[in-house]
Design an enzyme around this catalytic site. Structure first.
Site, PDB file in Angstrom:
ATOM      1  N   SER A 204       0.983  -1.241   0.183  1.00 54.17           N
ATOM      2  CA  SER A 204       0.047   0.053  -0.026  1.00 54.17           C
ATOM      3  C   SER A 204       0.930   1.407   0.036  1.00 54.17           C
ATOM      4  CB  SER A 204      -0.856   0.009   1.248  1.00 54.17           C
ATOM      5  OG  SER A 204      -0.171  -0.019   2.419  1.00 54.17           O
ATOM      6  N   ASP A 205       2.117   1.169   0.710  1.00 54.29           N
ATOM      7  CA  ASP A 205       2.812   2.297   0.567  1.00 54.29           C
ATOM      8  C   ASP A 205       3.485   2.392  -0.821  1.00 54.29           C
ATOM      9  OD1 ASP A 205       3.311   3.276   3.502  1.00 54.29           O
ATOM     10  OD2 ASP A 205       3.531   1.059   3.868  1.00 54.29           O
TER      11      ASP A 205
END
Length: 403
Positions: free
Chosen positions: A181-182
């Site tokens: 997700s980062d």
């Protein structure tokens, strides 16, 4: 790579973002990943770190006292140290942003406004500044002030629900193994930033825009057809393990040597070649399997037939048999497999570079390919020491007298 870390090499005009100056107020992963992509593409990225350094410098394995991940995470960037809690630190950040094309930051929403570095203050000095803001939940909404890391983006964005094995209730659904997700938010930040710079340079007023990105939305954007499936049919997609619910046969199959082979028989022609090769021409001719929808309805039967075949061969043998009939497949690679694979080597996906802090180290090549620009030339230097470019940035770029 430069011999002196406080004097970066001349700009390589072949790099597509040469001449673009970006300030990074980032820590950990999302914003620094975005600026790593921009720096690989030639942008001059000035990474502003606290005096003790980005906390990411302490993550993962270490060699010679330095985190090896940061060698990649900070590559092609200029490192300066500033205390944002001090008036002097904030003044220098404003001075840098006044001379920059863009800023990337991933503080909690509202923090930069509280210390006088919000968009309104920065645009007062530089209306052209593009500001990309990455946070857990976004700059507004009821959850904006909640803390978040990558795992939370996976969980709330819908991804972690899908990584479970069907029927397995004694163990939690695993994460994908990297900070997905980062990284997704970082990719979207890099793309949005370049898009905003393009638009700004063509707009009549030439003003920079503020971009609002978050981890949850980045993951949610990857949920393919699941939202319309729910909205139209009321269907909530459930975990399918290694299978792909929208295409069949596509799965990962056990082999005689204990290894696994991923096989993707997604199209009608590939499916026929696959089933004929494993000795199941009857399934190739079965009218129930004539379409992808029919194969999805009978995916368990097809997976069982393929697994019966793969269990009689090693993963390498099964892969060779599939490749001989043009069926997409691959063994599951670990990092040793990647480094030793001739395709990785031919494409220069793995490069040995010299890190002044660590020594010889392997870096992944930038994933971009531009004609006339060898991949090796996109890695100009490795992650620098904390504050390695203070003298250059504050003295040369800002024109200040430095100690």
């Amino acid at each position: 790579m430069p011999d002196a870390p406080d004097a970066p090499p001349p700009t390589d005009a072949r790099l597509p973002l040469a001449g673009l100056r970006v300030v990074e107020l980032g820590h950990y992963i999302a914003a620094p990943f975005a600026t790593r992509l921009l720096a690989d593409l030639g942008a001059e990225v000035i990474k502003v770190e606290p005096p003790e350094g980005d906390p990411h410098r302490d993550w993962g394995a270490r060699h010679n006292g330095h985190a090896v991940w940061f060698s990649i995470h900070g590559r092609n960037k200029l490192s300066v140290t500033l205390d944002l809690k001090s008036e002097e630190g904030r003044r220098r950040v404003k001075a840098l942003c006044a001379r920059a094309d863009a800023l990337v930051e991933n503080f909690r929403p509202g923090y930069l406004e509280r210390i006088g570095l919000g968009p309104e203050a920065l645009h007062a000095d530089n209306p052209r500044l593009v500001i990309a803001r990455v946070s857990g939940y976004g700059q507004d909404g009821p959850y904006r002030d909640k803390p978040a890391f990558g795992a939370i983006g996976e969980a709330m964005g819908g991804l972690r629900h899908l990584t479970a094995n069907p029927g397995q209730t004694d163990l939690p659904p695993p994460r994908c193994g990297v900070s997905i997700s980062d990284d997704l938010a970082g990719m979207y930040a890099a793309l949005s930033l370049v898009s905003a710079c393009w638009g700004r340079d063509r707009a009549p007023d030439g003003k920079g825009r503020v971009i609002d990105l978050d981890l949850v939305s980045s993951v949610f954007s990857l949920m393919e057809g699941m939202l319309p499936e729910y909205g139209i049919l009321g269907r909530v997609r459930q975990p399918h393990g290694a299978a792909l619910p929208s295409a069949a046969p596509t799965n990962t199959y056990p082999c005689a040597d204990g290894k696994w082979l991923a096989i993707a028989g997604n199209s009608d022609l590939i499916y026929r070649r696959l089933m004929t090769r494993i000795g199941r021409a009857d399934l190739a001719d079965d009218p129930r399997m004539a379409t992808n929808a029919g194969r999805c309805a009978h995916a368990g039967e097809l997976d069982g037939a393929i697994a019966d075949w793969t269990r009689t061969l090693t993963a390498a043998e099964a892969q060779a048999a599939m490749e001989a009939v043009q069926v997409p497949c691959s063994r599951l690679y670990d990092m040793r497999d990647c480094v030793e694979d001739p395709h990785f080597q031919a494409r220069e996906l793995v490069m040995e570079v010299q890190d002044p802090l660590i020594g010889p180290i392997l870096h992944p090549a930038a994933p971009f390919r531009f004609d006339g620009l060898p991949p090796r030339d996109m890695v100009r230097w490795t992650g620098p020491a904390v504050g390695a470019h203070n003298a250059y940035v504050f003295g040369t770029l800002l024109g200040e007298r430095t100690p």
